[in-house]
Design a protein around this motif. Structure first.
Motif, PDB file in Angstrom:
ATOM      1  N   VAL A 144       4.470   9.735  -3.027  1.00  0.00           N
ATOM      2  CA  VAL A 144       4.843   8.409  -4.233  1.00  0.00           C
ATOM      3  C   VAL A 144       4.740   8.495  -5.643  1.00  0.00           C
ATOM      4  O   VAL A 144       5.478   8.733  -6.264  1.00  0.00           O
ATOM      5  N   THR A 189       6.855   1.094   2.547  1.00  0.00           N
ATOM      6  CA  THR A 189       5.535   0.154   2.294  1.00  0.00           C
ATOM      7  C   THR A 189       5.031  -0.162   3.922  1.00  0.00           C
ATOM      8  O   THR A 189       5.717  -0.283   4.768  1.00  0.00           O
ATOM      9  N   GLN A 240       3.163  -5.483   1.515  1.00  0.00           N
ATOM     10  CA  GLN A 240       2.601  -5.228   0.640  1.00  0.00           C
ATOM     11  C   GLN A 240       2.999  -6.829   0.030  1.00  0.00           C
ATOM     12  O   GLN A 240       2.640  -7.429   0.762  1.00  0.00           O
ATOM     13  N   LYS A 273       3.168   9.507   2.751  1.00  0.00           N
ATOM     14  CA  LYS A 273       3.743   9.162   2.443  1.00  0.00           C
ATOM     15  C   LYS A 273       3.595   8.594   0.955  1.00  0.00           C
ATOM     16  O   LYS A 273       3.394   9.037  -0.398  1.00  0.00           O
ATOM     17  N   ALA A 274       1.864   8.161   1.100  1.00  0.00           N
ATOM     18  CA  ALA A 274       1.070   7.557  -0.305  1.00  0.00           C
ATOM     19  C   ALA A 274       0.522   8.699  -0.649  1.00  0.00           C
ATOM     20  O   ALA A 274       0.842   8.794  -2.129  1.00  0.00           O
ATOM     21  N   THR A 280      -4.490   5.320   0.388  1.00  0.00           N
ATOM     22  CA  THR A 280      -3.405   4.617   0.880  1.00  0.00           C
ATOM     23  C   THR A 280      -2.647   3.990   0.626  1.00  0.00           C
ATOM     24  O   THR A 280      -1.340   3.120   0.795  1.00  0.00           O
ATOM     25  N   HIS A 318       0.829  -1.828  -2.897  1.00  0.00           N
ATOM     26  CA  HIS A 318       1.789  -0.947  -1.707  1.00  0.00           C
ATOM     27  C   HIS A 318       0.396  -0.600  -0.943  1.00  0.00           C
ATOM     28  O   HIS A 318      -0.065   0.812  -1.255  1.00  0.00           O
ATOM     29  N   SER A 319       0.609  -0.615   0.801  1.00  0.00           N
ATOM     30  CA  SER A 319      -0.057   0.045   1.363  1.00  0.00           C
ATOM     31  C   SER A 319       0.638   1.025   2.489  1.00  0.00           C
ATOM     32  O   SER A 319       2.269   0.956   2.839  1.00  0.00           O
ATOM     33  N   TRP A 320       0.905   2.600   2.221  1.00  0.00           N
ATOM     34  CA  TRP A 320       1.259   3.425   2.789  1.00  0.00           C
ATOM     35  C   TRP A 320       0.725   3.992   3.851  1.00  0.00           C
ATOM     36  O   TRP A 320      -0.175   4.319   4.404  1.00  0.00           O
ATOM     37  N   THR A 321       1.562   5.333   4.939  1.00  0.00           N
ATOM     38  CA  THR A 321       0.764   6.070   5.858  1.00  0.00           C
ATOM     39  C   THR A 321       0.297   7.539   4.944  1.00  0.00           C
ATOM     40  O   THR A 321       0.532   7.138   2.781  1.00  0.00           O
ATOM     41  N   ARG A 373      -2.710   4.802  -7.069  1.00  0.00           N
ATOM     42  CA  ARG A 373      -2.427   5.812  -5.913  1.00  0.00           C
ATOM     43  C   ARG A 373      -4.407   5.779  -6.133  1.00  0.00           C
ATOM     44  O   ARG A 373      -4.887   6.182  -7.081  1.00  0.00           O
TER      45      ARG A 373
END
Length: 134
Positions: A40, A10, A13, A36-37, A105, A30-33, A102
């Protein structure tokens, strides 16, 4: 995810806990690119299908046997997934309810466990947190 552990990869988070009766719900954001988001939840769905018959896990110093994982109803966000699982630890049986949502992101994971047997699905906690994510 079923045991409320941190996710890897992540950008950041944060975790908190809400309690209602005997059920404690760990809430993790959680923060994602962007890339990736989008993957997940697909990864979690694949894991849920693969682990339906159960598996052994380690949480800290504790050994836990997940005896069954079943897909549950989930709604909200851009996409969501949920599971109910039965587990056994030190001869005691209990359940865990997990919802992963989700929104863009950001993913929100809700892991509800009860010290006295069956955990309640964390619907109210999920609804309250989703209002904040919009």
């Amino acid at each position: 995810m079923l045991l409320g552990g941190a996710m890897t990869g992540t950008l950041g988070q944060v975790h908190n806990k809400a309690t209602k009766g005997a059920t404690a719900t760990k809430v993790s954001l959680h923060s994602w690119t962007v890339t990736k988001a989008g993957s997940v939840l697909a990864d979690v769905r694949a894991g849920g299908r693969a682990c339906g018959g159960g598996f052994n896990a380690v949480s800290g110093a504790d050994r836990v046997t997940i005896t069954k994982v079943v897909a549950a109803a989930a709604t909200g966000g851009d996409e969501s997934v949920a599971y109910s699982a039965e587990l056994e630890q030190d001869g005691e049986k209990s359940s865990v309810e997990v919802v992963l949502v989700r929104q863009g992101t950001t993913t929100a994971t809700f892991t509800a466990r009860s010290a006295s047997g069956a955990a309640e699905p964390p619907a109210a906690v999920v609804a309250a947190q989703l209002k904040k994510l919009h």
